[in-house]
Each structure stands twice: as C-alpha cells, then as structure tokens.
Design an enzyme around this catalytic site. Structure first.
Site, PDB file in Angstrom:
ATOM      1  N   TYR A  27       0.561  -7.771 -10.239  1.00  0.00           N
ATOM      2  CA  TYR A  27       0.074  -6.650  -9.368  1.00  0.00           C
ATOM      3  C   TYR A  27       0.713  -5.601  -9.532  1.00  0.00           C
ATOM      4  CZ  TYR A  27      -0.756  -3.687  -5.512  1.00  0.00           C
ATOM      5  OH  TYR A  27      -0.739  -2.386  -4.784  1.00  0.00           O
ATOM      6  N   PRO A  80       3.386   7.508  -3.918  1.00  0.00           N
ATOM      7  CA  PRO A  80       2.939   6.575  -3.044  1.00  0.00           C
ATOM      8  C   PRO A  80       2.324   5.148  -3.659  1.00  0.00           C
ATOM      9  CG  PRO A  80       1.170   8.200  -3.573  1.00  0.00           C
ATOM     10  CD  PRO A  80       2.585   8.476  -4.300  1.00  0.00           C
ATOM     11  N   THR A  81       2.636   4.050  -3.169  1.00  0.00           N
ATOM     12  CA  THR A  81       2.190   2.785  -3.700  1.00  0.00           C
ATOM     13  C   THR A  81       1.801   1.882  -2.557  1.00  0.00           C
ATOM     14  OG1 THR A  81       4.349   2.066  -3.904  1.00  0.00           O
ATOM     15  CG2 THR A  81       3.371   2.796  -5.717  1.00  0.00           C
ATOM     16  N   GLY A  82       0.847   1.268  -2.586  1.00  0.00           N
ATOM     17  CA  GLY A  82       0.335   0.246  -1.533  1.00  0.00           C
ATOM     18  C   GLY A  82       0.734  -1.202  -1.591  1.00  0.00           C
ATOM     19  N   SER A 109       1.831   5.782   1.137  1.00  0.00           N
ATOM     20  CA  SER A 109       0.489   5.415   0.828  1.00  0.00           C
ATOM     21  C   SER A 109      -0.309   5.221   2.064  1.00  0.00           C
ATOM     22  CB  SER A 109       0.259   4.114  -0.063  1.00  0.00           C
ATOM     23  OG  SER A 109      -0.983   3.445  -0.123  1.00  0.00           O
ATOM     24  N   GLN A 130      -0.045   9.946   1.711  1.00  0.00           N
ATOM     25  CA  GLN A 130      -1.192   9.921   0.839  1.00  0.00           C
ATOM     26  C   GLN A 130      -2.175   9.481   1.300  1.00  0.00           C
ATOM     27  OE1 GLN A 130      -1.798   6.609  -1.068  1.00  0.00           O
ATOM     28  NE2 GLN A 130      -3.711   7.582  -1.521  1.00  0.00           N
ATOM     29  N   TYR A 132      -6.177   7.751   1.326  1.00  0.00           N
ATOM     30  CA  TYR A 132      -7.461   7.412   0.578  1.00  0.00           C
ATOM     31  C   TYR A 132      -8.203   7.871   1.256  1.00  0.00           C
ATOM     32  CZ  TYR A 132      -5.212   4.554  -3.055  1.00  0.00           C
ATOM     33  OH  TYR A 132      -4.586   3.978  -4.056  1.00  0.00           O
ATOM     34  N   THR A 158      -5.687  11.162  -2.884  1.00  0.00           N
ATOM     35  CA  THR A 158      -5.885  10.396  -4.375  1.00  0.00           C
ATOM     36  C   THR A 158      -7.370  10.420  -4.490  1.00  0.00           C
ATOM     37  OG1 THR A 158      -3.594   9.395  -3.864  1.00  0.00           O
ATOM     38  CG2 THR A 158      -5.224   8.362  -5.333  1.00  0.00           C
ATOM     39  N   ARG A 167      -8.863  -4.547 -13.191  1.00  0.00           N
ATOM     40  CA  ARG A 167      -7.499  -5.043 -13.456  1.00  0.00           C
ATOM     41  C   ARG A 167      -7.457  -6.428 -13.647  1.00  0.00           C
ATOM     42  NH1 ARG A 167      -4.769  -1.272  -8.410  1.00  0.00           N
ATOM     43  NH2 ARG A 167      -5.788   0.491  -9.012  1.00  0.00           N
ATOM     44  N   LYS A 255      -4.376  14.006  -6.303  1.00  0.00           N
ATOM     45  CA  LYS A 255      -3.524  13.422  -7.105  1.00  0.00           C
ATOM     46  C   LYS A 255      -4.749  12.597  -8.028  1.00  0.00           C
ATOM     47  CE  LYS A 255      -0.428   9.299  -7.397  1.00  0.00           C
ATOM     48  NZ  LYS A 255      -1.362   8.039  -7.319  1.00  0.00           N
ATOM     49  N   HIS A 279      -2.955   7.098 -12.610  1.00  0.00           N
ATOM     50  CA  HIS A 279      -2.682   5.965 -11.562  1.00  0.00           C
ATOM     51  C   HIS A 279      -1.901   4.847 -12.368  1.00  0.00           C
ATOM     52  CE1 HIS A 279      -4.214   4.972  -7.426  1.00  0.00           C
ATOM     53  NE2 HIS A 279      -3.621   3.854  -7.653  1.00  0.00           N
ATOM     54  N   ARG A 282      -3.944   2.197 -14.081  1.00  0.00           N
ATOM     55  CA  ARG A 282      -4.341   1.358 -13.380  1.00  0.00           C
ATOM     56  C   ARG A 282      -5.921   1.396 -13.195  1.00  0.00           C
ATOM     57  NH1 ARG A 282      -0.218  -1.854 -10.916  1.00  0.00           N
ATOM     58  NH2 ARG A 282      -1.226  -2.238  -8.797  1.00  0.00           N
ATOM     59  N   ARG A 314      10.573   6.167 -16.864  1.00  0.00           N
ATOM     60  CA  ARG A 314      11.459   5.287 -16.717  1.00  0.00           C
ATOM     61  C   ARG A 314      12.798   5.876 -17.246  1.00  0.00           C
ATOM     62  NH1 ARG A 314       7.352   3.799 -15.205  1.00  0.00           N
ATOM     63  NH2 ARG A 314       5.932   2.161 -15.709  1.00  0.00           N
TER      64      ARG A 314
HETATM   65  C1  FNR Z   1      -0.050   2.669  -7.266  1.00  0.00           C
HETATM   66  N1  FNR Z   1      -0.562   3.746  -7.237  1.00  0.00           N
HETATM   67  C2  FNR Z   1      -1.026   4.163  -6.059  1.00  0.00           C
HETATM   68  N2  FNR Z   1      -1.319   5.731  -5.920  1.00  0.00           N
HETATM   69  C3  FNR Z   1      -1.789   5.903  -4.461  1.00  0.00           C
HETATM   70  O1  FNR Z   1      -2.104   7.207  -4.617  1.00  0.00           O
HETATM   71  N3  FNR Z   1      -1.794   5.132  -3.764  1.00  0.00           N
HETATM   72  C4  FNR Z   1      -1.488   3.945  -3.791  1.00  0.00           C
HETATM   73  O2  FNR Z   1      -1.628   3.306  -2.658  1.00  0.00           O
HETATM   74  C5  FNR Z   1      -0.917   3.246  -4.909  1.00  0.00           C
HETATM   75  N4  FNR Z   1      -0.846   1.953  -5.118  1.00  0.00           N
HETATM   76  C6  FNR Z   1       0.047   1.872  -6.116  1.00  0.00           C
HETATM   77  C7  FNR Z   1       0.532   0.296  -6.315  1.00  0.00           C
HETATM   78  C8  FNR Z   1       1.357  -0.026  -7.376  1.00  0.00           C
HETATM   79  C9  FNR Z   1       1.791  -1.435  -7.373  1.00  0.00           C
HETATM   80  C10 FNR Z   1       1.658   0.854  -8.397  1.00  0.00           C
HETATM   81  C11 FNR Z   1       2.135   0.441  -9.560  1.00  0.00           C
HETATM   82  C12 FNR Z   1       0.905   1.925  -8.430  1.00  0.00           C
HETATM   83  C13 FNR Z   1      -0.243   4.870  -8.333  1.00  0.00           C
HETATM   84  C14 FNR Z   1       1.320   5.507  -8.226  1.00  0.00           C
HETATM   85  O3  FNR Z   1       1.252   6.141  -7.214  1.00  0.00           O
HETATM   86  C15 FNR Z   1       1.432   6.239  -9.487  1.00  0.00           C
HETATM   87  O4  FNR Z   1       0.442   6.994  -9.736  1.00  0.00           O
HETATM   88  C16 FNR Z   1       1.736   5.422 -10.811  1.00  0.00           C
HETATM   89  O5  FNR Z   1       2.436   4.229 -10.198  1.00  0.00           O
HETATM   90  C17 FNR Z   1       2.680   6.116 -11.831  1.00  0.00           C
HETATM   91  O6  FNR Z   1       2.837   5.544 -12.798  1.00  0.00           O
HETATM   92  P1  FNR Z   1       4.201   4.642 -13.197  1.00  0.00           P
HETATM   93  O7  FNR Z   1       5.312   5.404 -12.788  1.00  0.00           O
HETATM   94  O8  FNR Z   1       3.965   3.216 -12.404  1.00  0.00           O
HETATM   95  O9  FNR Z   1       4.148   4.161 -14.680  1.00  0.00           O
END
Ligand code: FNR
Length: 387
Positions: A27, A80-82, A109, A130, A132, A158, A167, A255, A279, A282, A314
C-alpha cells in the site's frame, strides 16, 4: 534500533520494508497498473545532470523559503498521505511533530487517522489541510470550517483521485483502505512481530477520524473506510474550486496538475498555487513524471502563482533540481513515510535531516548560495544519453 547507519532515504525504505507486513508495504510503496509513472518519477530526475562549480568561496548556503507568509528551513515539506496509522501508532502526530521540529511544513490528509484538531493541538509548526472533495458540498464546507478553526494556514484540494487508480498490488492483496484478516494477512502479521505488537495489537485498525462525525457515532474502521470508497464525486469541477476558494478565503492550492493549461485554469478559478503531481504514480499510469511536467507549468504560470511539485523525491539533489526548474518547493510523500514506518518520529526526523544535508551539499558543490541564485543560474543539463 539505532538509526545512525541509515545514511540515505533508501536505507530507511529498506528498514520500513523489513518491518511492515507485505500488504501494508505494498500500500505504501505501490503504484497504478504497470507502475510506469511510478518508476519514471525517479528515472526522470536521473535524466538531469548538475554542473559543478568549484572554488567559489561559497562558505554558507541558505536553503530557506517563504510560502504564504511562513518561513521553512528548507524548500520542502511533508505532503498529505492517508492511512498513516497503519505504519506507526499516531503516525500523523509523529510526522507533524518532526516537521515542526525541523522547521518545515506539514500537510494533513482528509484520510488521516488522527483528527485534524488533534494534530493542530501539538502547537508549534505550520500546517496545511488537504481536502478530498468527497460527498456533497456540506462535507467540504464542514471540513474547511474545522480546519480554519484549528488554525490550518492553507488548503490543498487534491483533484487527481475523483476516479480511483487501478492499484494492482492492493487488488491482489485484497486491500482497500481496510485490512481484512484473511489467513494470509494474519500469517504476514505474525511474521512481522514488531509491527504486529506496535501497531495492530496496540491500536487496532486505524480509523479515519476526520470522517467520524459524518457517520453515526461509534462507526467502525470498516464503515469509515467504506465512506472513503463510496463518496467519491466524479462530477466535481472547476467551478467547485472557485466555490471552495470563496468558502475558505485563504491560500488554496490545487494538487494533481500536470499541464500548463490546467494550471492556468486553476488560477482562473481562484487558486493561489498548484502542486505538480501524479499522486506518486498511484493514479493515471502513463502520466508524465512530475519533474518532466514542471517546466511547462512554471512557464505557463510565469511567477503569478506558487508552484510546488511532488513525486519521486528521494535525494536532496532531486529537490535542488526541482527548484532549479522553477518549483518554489517540493512535497515529500514516501520519503518521510519510509522514515515513520522504519522508526516512528525518529525515522521522520532522520529523513528530513538527510534531505536537508543533501540539499546543502548539492548547493555547495554547484556553487550556489541561495534558492534565488539556484533559479537564476543554469546549473542543469540533460544527461547526454537522454537527449
Ligand atoms: C499518497 N498521496 C496522497 N495525496 C493526497 O492528496 N491525499 C492523500 O490522502 C494521499 N495518500 C497517499 C498515501 C500514500 C501511502 C502515498 C504513497 C501517497 C500522494 C502524495 O501526497 C504524493 O503526491 C506522492 O506520494 C508523491 O510521490 P512520492 O514522493 O511518494 O514519490
């Protein structure tokens, strides 16, 4: 486990991978379909090379940047990541605290596991929310109201996930914002006792706390996960961005922009900034690498809005390349998630310190003192083999 021997982001990723069950790692790390865009986000950075500059007498660099009135100590923030709570208990709090300590921003997020008010209660630091655009307008209005009351400075909308990306790792693992305890998942958990004890037995399945008030009291993690799946709103459009901007009445960024034309549309509809992003590979597999899409957006917006980017960062040199191509700053996705999944807050601190140090070294070796100088000087050239 001491983190001294984690000397780069890849080391933190390797630790995270060892600690997490496969379904959770997939994930975190996976992308859509063939993961071509996911790979290209990284490969595209390698297609740019840096021109060194020697004997410049450049003793000290300043990598700080100001965004919407807040100064960050480096040109990066945590994006932001969920579902971060699957990686570490209260991971949203740990990420926010590490960002505040490092003097950079943190974006929370909609799909966080700690409620936005709880994250705000840590005090120090700059936080963005962030959004949704799920459900009807009352959902967005309510979350924006809560974010404003809790002191969030900017909102990120976003827009690249109105339709879910395919995915395939998650599909194969039968994972959809929820961990179903199949025999395979249970075995996987038992083989990762550190994670099992620290996350699963300690906290159970993390809930999407921001959403709790939209369901009946006592909604289970599974019911909240169902909300994230069933409330997508594919009819959300540009006019809705203008409406959100009116309601929020503060800095708003869109975004998920990958073209100059869409960046201009965002501006016409009241956005103050865009985040060039696919994203993290993803969503639309086959979309351009973010760093490849960045120059067109920079050219189209021509300094009239804030331009951030994310995807594949990275290394500090990736950040330097993004700024050299016109980004005001970048957002970190997996880089800091690897940190939190490897070792909680200490892992995030490590990730941020590594990147800050690498930005500084890259600036020193290319002979630039400030980000303004970096943008003005032509330090990038395409790798000869990619021309
Ligand atoms: C995300 N991303 C994401 N973006 C967003 O706007 N809201 C969200 O809840 C999430 N959740 C999320 C979960 C996970 C596990 C990942 C890896 C990514 C996208 C995130 O904000 C971002 O755009 C990317 O992760 C950037 O790419 P890198 O740095 O992971 O390669």
């Amino acid at each position: 486990m001491p983190l001294d021997n984690a000397i780069n982001i890849a080391d933190l990723a390797a630790r995270a991978r060892r600690r997490l069950p496969r379904v959770v790692w997939d994930y975190l790390d996976g992308g859509a379909e063939d993961e071509a865009t996911l790979r290209d986000n990284r490969a595209a950075f390698e297609r740019w090379r840096l021109t060194p500059s020697v004997l410049t007498g450049n003793k000290q660099r300043d990598q700080s940047v100001e965004l919407f009135g807040s100064r960050f100590l480096g040109p990066f923030m945590i994006g932001p990541t969920g579902l971060n709570g699957l990686f570490w208990p209260d991971a949203d709090l740990e990420l926010a605290r590490a960002a505040a300590d490092a003097g950079v921003g943190f974006a929370l997020s909609t799909a966080s596991n700690n409620a936005l008010e709880q994250v705000a209660a840590i005090g120090a630091g700059t936080r963005w929310f962030q959004l949704y655009p799920w459900g009807d307008v009352s959902f967005a209005s309510r979350l924006l109201e809560r974010a404003r009351n809790a002191g969030y400075q900017a909102v990120i909308v976003t827009v690249d996930t109105l339709t879910a990306g395919k995915r395939e790792r998650d599909l194969r693992n039968n994972f959809s914002h929820e961990l179903r305890l199949t025999p395979r998942v249970v075995l996987d958990g038992l083989l990762h006792p550190g994670w099992l004890a620290n996350v699963w037995l300690n906290k159970g399945m993390p809930r999407f706390e921001n959403l709790a008030e939209f369901l009946t009291p006592g909604a289970t993690a599974a019911e909240l996960a169902d909300f994230t799946r069933s409330k997508r709103n594919p009819a959300f459009c540009w006019d809705d961005i203008a409406r959100l901007k009116e309601r929020w009445n503060g800095p708003l960024l869109v975004k998920g922009i990958l073209s100059g034309a869409d960046a201009l549309r965002a501006r016409e509809h009241g956005a103050d900034g865009v985040i060039v992003s696919n994203h993290g590979g993803r969503q639309l597999d086959g979309a351009p690498a973010s760093i490849d899409a960045l120059p067109e957006v920079v050219q189209a917006t021509d300094g009239r809005m804030v331009v951030l980017m994310d995807g594949g960062i990275r290394r500090g040199s990736d950040i330097v390349k993004a700024v050299a191509l016109g980004a005001d700053a970048v957002l970190l996705g997996r880089a800091t998630l690897y940190g939190v999944a490897a070792a909680g807050r200490a892992g995030v601190e490590r990730a941020l310190a590594i990147l800050r140090d690498e930005v500084d070294r890259t600036m020193a070796l290319t002979g630039v003192r400030t980000l303004a100088e970096l943008r003005a000087r032509d330090i990038l050239f395409p790798h000869p083999a990619s021309r």
